[in-house]
Design an enzyme around this catalytic site. Sequence first.
Site, mmCIF file in Angstrom:
data_model
loop_
_atom_site.group_PDB
_atom_site.id
_atom_site.type_symbol
_atom_site.label_atom_id
_atom_site.label_comp_id
_atom_site.label_asym_id
_atom_site.label_seq_id
_atom_site.Cartn_x
_atom_site.Cartn_y
_atom_site.Cartn_z
ATOM 1 N N ASP A 293 -14.040 -13.837 1.595
ATOM 2 C CA ASP A 293 -14.108 -13.746 0.128
ATOM 3 C C ASP A 293 -15.046 -12.621 -0.347
ATOM 4 O OD1 ASP A 293 -14.384 -14.302 -2.607
ATOM 5 O OD2 ASP A 293 -15.425 -16.212 -2.296
ATOM 6 N N HIS B 41 -19.295 -18.087 -5.475
ATOM 7 C CA HIS B 41 -18.953 -17.148 -4.401
ATOM 8 C C HIS B 41 -20.210 -16.587 -3.731
ATOM 9 C CE1 HIS B 41 -14.736 -17.011 -5.761
ATOM 10 N NE2 HIS B 41 -15.262 -17.144 -6.967
HETATM 11 ZN ZN LIG Z 1 -10.580 -17.643 -6.179
HETATM 12 ZN ZN LIG Z 2 -12.143 -20.584 -6.354
#
Ligand SMILES: [Zn+2]
Ligand SMILES: [Zn+2]
Length: 567
Positions: free
Chosen positions: A207, A380
């Site tokens: 990510d 994130h």
């Molecule tokens: Zn996402």
């Molecule tokens: Zn997400």
Amino acid sequence: MLYFSRTLPDEPRTVSSDQMEVIPLGGLGEFGMNMMAIRHAGTILVVDAGLMFPRNDLLGVDLVVPDLRYLVEHKDEVKAIVLTHGHEDHIGALPYLLDEIPAPVYGTPLTLAFAEGRLSEHRLLDRVQLNRVQARDTLQVGDMHLEFLRVTHSIADSIGLAITTDLGTLIHTGDFKFDQSPPDGKTTDYSRFSYYGERGVLALFSDSTNSERPGYTPSENHVQRHLEQIFHTSQGKIIVACFASSIHRIQIILDLAREFRRRVVLVGRSMKENLGIARGMGYISVPAGTLADINEGLQLPADQIVLLATGSQGEPMAALGKLALDKHKNFRVEPDDSIIISARAIPGNESRISHLINHFCRRGAKVYDESRWSIHVSGHASQEELKLMLNLTRPRFFVPIHGEYRQLYHHSLVAQETGITKDRILLAETGDIITFTADGAGIRGKAPVGRRLLDDSGMADVDEFVVRDRQHLSEEGVVLAVVAINKSTGELEGLPELVSRGHLDEKGVSAILAEGKQIVLNTLKESTEEERADSLVLTEMIRADLKRFFRKRTGTRPMIVPLVLEI
Ligand SMILES: [Zn+2]
Ligand SMILES: [Zn+2]
């Protein structure tokens, strides 16, 4: 700078068992719409099926989903769809995917519960097979062996994947961060990630959303402390807007409400639905007596209310947008009320949110948004956490995923800091066919990809390049509504102009357009001065009213493009 070898599209080959292909079908080089195909020995595994919310300038478009041509062309090979978590940018395109390819779906309970909501709206529930899995469960899909790995994110029940074939193991992180004190106590599964690192990882797909942020992303706990301060000082109503899927955040707000003896009223359909789902499955515990329905809420003094609202992205028709414009049918924003926007602005929505804040300020409310208050933390991983993931898994190849090109690029720089050399980094974008063989990896060829633009009925398919979209225009047509507003007086200048192309027969068209003009005049008449002063809001109102008019009057669904000129 070229990190990889790239060749021009070549044509359909079968993938033999000594080769594995990974094809990002969305989400690499663009924000949202995450979807990936992994193809090996006659089997395709699809990871996620997300949507993207359209930018402001895509008038007449409500959502954007990946072009599914590649999967449709290889339909027989698609054996499973795995969902990493319940965010719209990972599950929102599922109904469109299943409509074309009814493969079995795998996901954790909360993820599937959110997906079910989408599927029942599209009347697909009885046609699809949803399979619940838990972290550390394994699954065999063709020659691929899967293990689900728990990760922390802003929604509970998120997973990453380890996909093992005879060529090696791919790790797909899903969306993740390393929250050391997540509200549900379930941390990322460090030991499984490092287990694979120890055994040898062929490639890590990780990510990139926050790859430009140095340091560590704070824990959800951090938000709790800052929200607490606002609760402490607020004298009026507290209105909190967040994503209806932010289960951890909603829990924090419910707990604070109880602590400060306030009751919580849910405003916005998706907020009620999601809370119902998450509560029913035990992902949220609602302190006794905390929730109030609207009637109870209306009886309470302002300092005993929290409104938990949808619309954190400034959507004019969502609960927060209606409150901003004093259009909500139950509640009004008064001076001394506190507005907390506890979400990050998705790129492209900044100006809409800023518009809302202006309206709240006009009403004398205090506004707390992400820019100055720590009332939102990202779900994130930041740079140091990204390095930790790289160091735990120690991949031979690294592919940054989930992000625009800048985020993918910065993630590649972060990876280099951990010692991954450039020749081991594949900076791919949506559509690139990443090929792994015993000899190495590279980007070899291009799959057909793109976007499908849909209006909220899910019926009309709008081509990305509207001008080129002859087909849509010939089927449903387009109606242009031009309105000129005097910027200083807020009054209409002249009459609205309606132009229709390709959606009505010559016969009777002028009469219908004349009625349409009346509709626009009516919209303007019923709008407040504040609404007329905000072209974004006015645009949305005209669009909604005209859409309804044409649907009722002619049974058509033309693309409505309002142009509000401020002169
Ligand atoms: Zn996402
Ligand atoms: Zn997400």
